[in-house]
Design a protein around this motif. Structure first.
Motif, PDB file in Angstrom:
ATOM      1  N   GLY A   1       0.833  -1.203   0.000  1.00 32.00           N
ATOM      2  CA  GLY A   1       0.000   0.000   0.000  1.00 32.00           C
ATOM      3  C   GLY A   1       0.868   1.254   0.000  1.00 32.00           C
ATOM      4  O   GLY A   1       2.093   1.185   0.076  1.00 32.00           O
ATOM      5  N   CYS A   2       0.206   2.417  -0.088  1.00 32.32           N
ATOM      6  CA  CYS A   2       0.906   3.709  -0.020  1.00 32.32           C
ATOM      7  C   CYS A   2       0.780   4.333   1.356  1.00 32.32           C
ATOM      8  O   CYS A   2       1.369   5.373   1.619  1.00 32.32           O
ATOM      9  CB  CYS A   2       0.298   4.721  -0.973  1.00 32.32           C
ATOM     10  SG  CYS A   2       0.262   4.243  -2.650  1.00 32.32           S
ATOM     11  N   GLY A   3      -0.051   3.744   2.201  1.00 29.43           N
ATOM     12  CA  GLY A   3      -0.243   4.314   3.524  1.00 29.43           C
ATOM     13  C   GLY A   3      -1.018   3.361   4.397  1.00 29.43           C
ATOM     14  O   GLY A   3      -1.703   2.458   3.894  1.00 29.43           O
ATOM     15  N   LEU A   4      -0.876   3.573   5.712  1.00 27.51           N
ATOM     16  CA  LEU A   4      -1.575   2.706   6.661  1.00 27.51           C
ATOM     17  C   LEU A   4      -1.802   3.506   7.940  1.00 27.51           C
ATOM     18  O   LEU A   4      -0.891   4.192   8.417  1.00 27.51           O
ATOM     19  CB  LEU A   4      -0.713   1.473   6.964  1.00 27.51           C
ATOM     20  CG  LEU A   4      -1.351   0.381   7.828  1.00 27.51           C
ATOM     21  CD1 LEU A   4      -2.460  -0.346   7.056  1.00 27.51           C
ATOM     22  CD2 LEU A   4      -0.289  -0.626   8.286  1.00 27.51           C
ATOM     23  N   ALA A   5      -3.006   3.423   8.479  1.00 27.88           N
ATOM     24  CA  ALA A   5      -3.302   4.049   9.770  1.00 27.88           C
ATOM     25  C   ALA A   5      -3.366   2.946  10.834  1.00 27.88           C
ATOM     26  O   ALA A   5      -3.761   1.813  10.541  1.00 27.88           O
ATOM     27  CB  ALA A   5      -4.647   4.783   9.696  1.00 27.88           C
ATOM     28  N   ALA A   6      -2.974   3.300  12.069  1.00 27.81           N
ATOM     29  CA  ALA A   6      -2.926   2.301  13.145  1.00 27.81           C
ATOM     30  C   ALA A   6      -4.276   1.619  13.347  1.00 27.81           C
ATOM     31  O   ALA A   6      -4.335   0.415  13.626  1.00 27.81           O
ATOM     32  CB  ALA A   6      -2.455   2.957  14.444  1.00 27.81           C
ATOM     33  N   VAL A   7      -5.359   2.373  13.171  1.00 25.91           N
ATOM     34  CA  VAL A   7      -6.696   1.775  13.349  1.00 25.91           C
ATOM     35  C   VAL A   7      -6.898   0.594  12.402  1.00 25.91           C
ATOM     36  O   VAL A   7      -7.621  -0.351  12.716  1.00 25.91           O
ATOM     37  CB  VAL A   7      -7.809   2.847  13.161  1.00 25.91           C
ATOM     38  CG1 VAL A   7      -7.750   3.487  11.784  1.00 25.91           C
ATOM     39  CG2 VAL A   7      -9.189   2.261  13.394  1.00 25.91           C
ATOM     40  N   GLN A   8      -6.232   0.628  11.261  1.00 30.96           N
ATOM     41  CA  GLN A   8      -6.393  -0.473  10.301  1.00 30.96           C
ATOM     42  C   GLN A   8      -5.775  -1.774  10.791  1.00 30.96           C
ATOM     43  O   GLN A   8      -6.072  -2.846  10.252  1.00 30.96           O
ATOM     44  CB  GLN A   8      -5.781  -0.093   8.945  1.00 30.96           C
ATOM     45  CG  GLN A   8      -6.554   0.998   8.233  1.00 30.96           C
ATOM     46  CD  GLN A   8      -5.918   1.331   6.903  1.00 30.96           C
ATOM     47  OE1 GLN A   8      -4.980   2.099   6.841  1.00 30.96           O
ATOM     48  NE2 GLN A   8      -6.405   0.727   5.831  1.00 30.96           N
ATOM     49  N   VAL A   9      -4.876  -1.683  11.788  1.00 27.73           N
ATOM     50  CA  VAL A   9      -4.357  -2.901  12.407  1.00 27.73           C
ATOM     51  C   VAL A   9      -4.933  -3.039  13.823  1.00 27.73           C
ATOM     52  O   VAL A   9      -4.383  -3.737  14.669  1.00 27.73           O
ATOM     53  CB  VAL A   9      -2.809  -2.980  12.392  1.00 27.73           C
ATOM     54  CG1 VAL A   9      -2.302  -3.094  10.964  1.00 27.73           C
ATOM     55  CG2 VAL A   9      -2.163  -1.803  13.107  1.00 27.73           C
ATOM     56  N   GLY A  10      -6.031  -2.328  14.087  1.00 26.63           N
ATOM     57  CA  GLY A  10      -6.771  -2.526  15.329  1.00 26.63           C
ATOM     58  C   GLY A  10      -6.269  -1.720  16.511  1.00 26.63           C
ATOM     59  O   GLY A  10      -6.633  -2.016  17.647  1.00 26.63           O
ATOM     60  N   VAL A  11      -5.465  -0.681  16.269  1.00 25.65           N
ATOM     61  CA  VAL A  11      -4.920   0.131  17.363  1.00 25.65           C
ATOM     62  C   VAL A  11      -5.449   1.555  17.220  1.00 25.65           C
ATOM     63  O   VAL A  11      -5.162   2.238  16.231  1.00 25.65           O
ATOM     64  CB  VAL A  11      -3.370   0.135  17.337  1.00 25.65           C
ATOM     65  CG1 VAL A  11      -2.813   1.031  18.436  1.00 25.65           C
ATOM     66  CG2 VAL A  11      -2.833  -1.286  17.474  1.00 25.65           C
TER      67      VAL A  11
END
Ligand code: ZN
Length: 160
Positions: free
Chosen positions: A44-54
């Motif tokens: 991906g080009c980006g990731l937010a912590a919420v996307q890994v459950g945090v």
């Protein structure tokens, strides 16, 4: 190093608001390192912590010119507009054309807690806006009418 599971589709955590990071400790370092591994594995080009459950205000952005770690990020300036295809690692197989600013300026803390400023244009501006939206529980599909969401098409420039 560890790959974390990406939350997808109707997972209720994706609609929640993330909390400000107050403590810059080893746990934050581990989260950032795991998010990096997860982002690169998912391409991906980006990731937010919420996307890994945090539920912490932490995002990563890498549009091909290096990894940025943004903690407690805020958009402080947005100019122009663009209409481009957007996708999300949490909504696999979907994409749609969204309106975003062409240029944004963001302030955020780094993993040591120091405030820095970043500028993004084009894809990077979209990635900043998309990831910061995640921290307030928003997905790009909310910007679209249901019929504007394209299904089952995998585009190479999906932002996550
Ligand atoms: Zn996303």
């Amino acid at each position: 190093m560890a790959i974390r599971q990406i939350r997808i589709n109707d997972d209720p955590i994706l609609k929640k608001t993330s909390r400000k990071v107050e403590v810059f400790d080893e746990r934050l370092d581990i989260l950032l390192d795991d998010m990096k591994d997860t982002l690169y594995k998912a391409e991906g080009c980006g990731l937010a912590a919420v996307q890994v459950g945090v539920l912490k205000r932490v995002v990563l952005v890498d549009v091909g010119d290096g990894l940025l770690e943004l903690i407690n990020p805020e958009i402080i300036e947005a100019t122009g507009e663009q209409y481009e295809v957007e996708g999300c690692l949490s909504l696999p197989g979907k994409s749609g054309i969204t309106k975003r600013p062409m240029c944004v300026k963001v302030k955020a803390q780094n993993r040591e807690g120091r405030w820095c400023q970043y500028k993004g244009e084009g894809l990077k501006a979209r990635a900043f806006c998309h990831e910061i939206d995640h921290l307030d529980g928003h997905l790009y599909t909310e910007r679209l009418a249901p019929e504007e969401v394209i299904n089952q098409i995998k585009l190479e420039n999906d932002i996550d």
